[in-house]
Design a protein around this motif. Structure first.
Motif, mmCIF file in Angstrom:
data_model
loop_
_atom_site.group_PDB
_atom_site.id
_atom_site.type_symbol
_atom_site.label_atom_id
_atom_site.label_comp_id
_atom_site.label_asym_id
_atom_site.label_seq_id
_atom_site.Cartn_x
_atom_site.Cartn_y
_atom_site.Cartn_z
ATOM 1 N N GLU A 132 -29.703 -79.651 13.430
ATOM 2 C CA GLU A 132 -29.356 -80.966 12.890
ATOM 3 C C GLU A 132 -30.109 -82.076 13.616
ATOM 4 O O GLU A 132 -30.600 -83.025 12.989
ATOM 5 N N ARG A 186 -24.340 -65.869 16.909
ATOM 6 C CA ARG A 186 -22.962 -65.813 16.432
ATOM 7 C C ARG A 186 -22.084 -66.679 17.320
ATOM 8 O O ARG A 186 -22.453 -67.024 18.430
ATOM 9 N N GLY A 187 -20.912 -67.011 16.812
ATOM 10 C CA GLY A 187 -19.915 -67.722 17.598
ATOM 11 C C GLY A 187 -20.407 -69.057 18.119
ATOM 12 O O GLY A 187 -21.013 -69.860 17.404
ATOM 13 N N LYS A 188 -20.132 -69.314 19.424
ATOM 14 C CA LYS A 188 -20.500 -70.584 20.039
ATOM 15 C C LYS A 188 -22.004 -70.812 20.021
ATOM 16 O O LYS A 188 -22.478 -71.938 19.886
ATOM 17 N N CYS A 213 -27.688 -80.133 25.061
ATOM 18 C CA CYS A 213 -27.482 -78.681 25.001
ATOM 19 C C CYS A 213 -28.282 -77.979 26.089
ATOM 20 O O CYS A 213 -29.388 -78.404 26.431
ATOM 21 N N LEU A 242 -26.945 -74.587 15.243
ATOM 22 C CA LEU A 242 -26.809 -75.514 14.120
ATOM 23 C C LEU A 242 -26.902 -76.963 14.593
ATOM 24 O O LEU A 242 -27.477 -77.825 13.920
ATOM 25 N N SER A 243 -26.331 -77.234 15.764
ATOM 26 C CA SER A 243 -26.400 -78.585 16.324
ATOM 27 C C SER A 243 -27.841 -78.970 16.628
ATOM 28 O O SER A 243 -28.278 -80.094 16.336
ATOM 29 N N ASP A 248 -32.922 -66.602 15.269
ATOM 30 C CA ASP A 248 -31.820 -66.805 14.330
ATOM 31 C C ASP A 248 -30.825 -65.641 14.362
ATOM 32 O O ASP A 248 -30.244 -65.285 13.348
ATOM 33 N N LYS A 282 -24.058 -69.836 17.732
ATOM 34 C CA LYS A 282 -24.444 -70.269 16.393
ATOM 35 C C LYS A 282 -24.156 -71.756 16.204
ATOM 36 O O LYS A 282 -24.949 -72.496 15.601
ATOM 37 N N LYS A 283 -23.045 -72.204 16.738
ATOM 38 C CA LYS A 283 -22.706 -73.625 16.664
ATOM 39 C C LYS A 283 -23.753 -74.470 17.383
ATOM 40 O O LYS A 283 -24.160 -75.536 16.899
ATOM 41 N N LYS A 284 -24.212 -73.975 18.540
ATOM 42 C CA LYS A 284 -25.249 -74.679 19.289
ATOM 43 C C LYS A 284 -26.544 -74.710 18.494
ATOM 44 O O LYS A 284 -27.241 -75.737 18.442
#
Length: 408
Positions: free
Chosen positions: A70, A58-60, A42, A66-67, A55, A62-64
């Motif tokens: 994880e 939003r959108g892409k 990333c 969360l990745s 935090d 937010k996906k990053k």
């Protein structure tokens, strides 16, 4: 189970800024004062990184986020599952085996991958050339094939292809590193180790003297050249290398204005930075009027601390692009120095190596201590410097033994 006092976080690697002003985001593990960084795949600019930390995503983005979360949680879980933490155990448990080592070629590929990750692009290129050559001689080369007889046959074959003994030595030192790795990983029996005394000795190239005399350097310096020409620029760069402790071209390219402190240049050699990360020793160079003139004439303007002095590199370049530009600079300087040497009657292949070797030799022949020369060159040990100077002492031997025939 506890995390073995391992601190785990995601951080931007600001040393690796890309052309789009984003930074790689790295998984950082800290254990007993030692830090290691691992790629997450990333990237983010500073503004997006700030949003991820707060935090507010939003959108892409937010996906990053969360990745990344994880990855960090999985790293914590992995550390929790290790009875006794070590970076090697973590790496073995956490990362998939992307390259399965089944033969010498795949071992080279895995080793090269690590070299590229570490930014050792030049070394990776050499190891790749060695791998190609070895597999050309013996396709699908396996570790059980590497015997004393194989190494001798490869050496003879390689030289028969009009290659040099120096190059075969470089390639076989690379193979030796791979064999050592294979033994550590249990892929090869230590009893089958083919290198060393009474086995196979890797050949060394001739220690050819590549130093100029002071009067030859004077001819180069005073030789008139067209003003502002590329040849004049390359001659000035060569003189700069010579006056700056025999600096190599990569360090010349990497110099920034922030490396200048008063009448001195302070810098860390690119070649030894990794091996001395725990206690880096900067090289200190006394700026002479001539080196100041070269900086003033060929340096980039306006002057800014974070700007490269000479116009070879730009901030944000990839490591591969930096390596390409350095090689281009070496080729450019060498080509024009050959032209200058030919014009003034110096029958030597005057390259950038000559600048470094001449610096060391002239100081040695002037009575300067080997300890001082070693520190100036940035060598890791005095024995390295002694080996470095060993091929340059013929003139000193001839001069010192002339007394033996003085009675005549």
């Amino acid at each position: 189970m506890k995390q073995n006092n391992v601190n785990i976080s995601i951080v931007p690697d600001k040393r690796r800024v890309k052309e789009d002003e984003t930074f790689p985001l790295k998984l950082r593990l800290t254990f007993r004062g030692v830090r290691k960084y691992y790629a997450t795949g990333c990237d983010a600019n500073l503004q997006d990184w700030q949003l991820i930390q707060e935090d507010k995503v939003r959108g892409k983005l937010k996906k990053k986020a969360l990745s990344l979360l994880e990855i960090r949680l999985n790293a914590e879980k992995c550390c929790n599952g290790l009875a006794n933490f070590s970076f090697a155990k973590f790496e073995a448990a956490f990362f998939p085996k992307t390259i399965a080592v089944i033969n010498v070629r795949t071992a080279f590929e895995k080793y090269n991958h690590q070299l590229n990750e570490n930014g050792q692009i030049g070394s990776a290129i050499v190891y790749n050339c060695a791998c190609v050559s070895l597999n050309k001689f013996k396709p699908n080369l396996k570790f059980e094939h590497i015997t004393v007889e194989f190494l001798r046959s490869y050496e003879q074959w390689f030289i028969s292809q009009n290659n040099s003994i120096t190059t075969v030595g470089i390639y076989l030192r690379g193979l030796r590193a791979i064999v050592n790795y294979a033994i550590q990983e249990g892929l090869m029996d230590a009893n089958d180790y083919p290198f060393g005394k009474r086995r196979y000795i890797i050949p060394s190239g001739r220690n050819i003297k590549k130093a100029l005399k002071l009067e030859e350097i004077a001819k180069i310096y005073h030789h008139p050249l067209p003003e502002d020409s590329t040849t004049q620029m390359c001659r000035d760069y060569w003189i700069f290398l010579y006056l700056c402790n025999g600096m190599n071209v990569k360090d010349l390219c990497l110099l920034k204005y922030e490396n200048i402190e008063g009448d001195f240049i302070h810098f860390l050699r690119a070649k030894t930075t990794r091996s001395r990360r725990a206690n880096p020793e900067p090289i200190r160079i006394s700026l002479k009027e001539e080196t100041k003139r070269i900086i003033d004439k060929w340096g980039q303007k306006p002057v800014h601390p974070d700007k490269y002095i000479f116009p070879f590199l730009k901030n944000g370049m990839s490591l591969i692009k930096i390596n390409d530009q350095v090689q281009l600079a070496i080729h450019l300087i060498n080509e024009h120095m050959k032209k200058v040497a030919l014009e003034i009657g110096i029958n030597k292949n005057v390259t950038t190596y000559y600048a470094r070797h001449s610096f060391a030799t002239i100081l040695k022949n002037s009575g300067v201590s080997t300890e001082f020369i070693s520190e100036a060159l940035g060598h890791s040990s005095l024995s390295t410097t002694k080996n470095y100077l060993s091929g340059f002492e013929e003139d000193a031997i001839r001069k010192n033994t002339d007394i033996l025939v003085s009675f005549m």
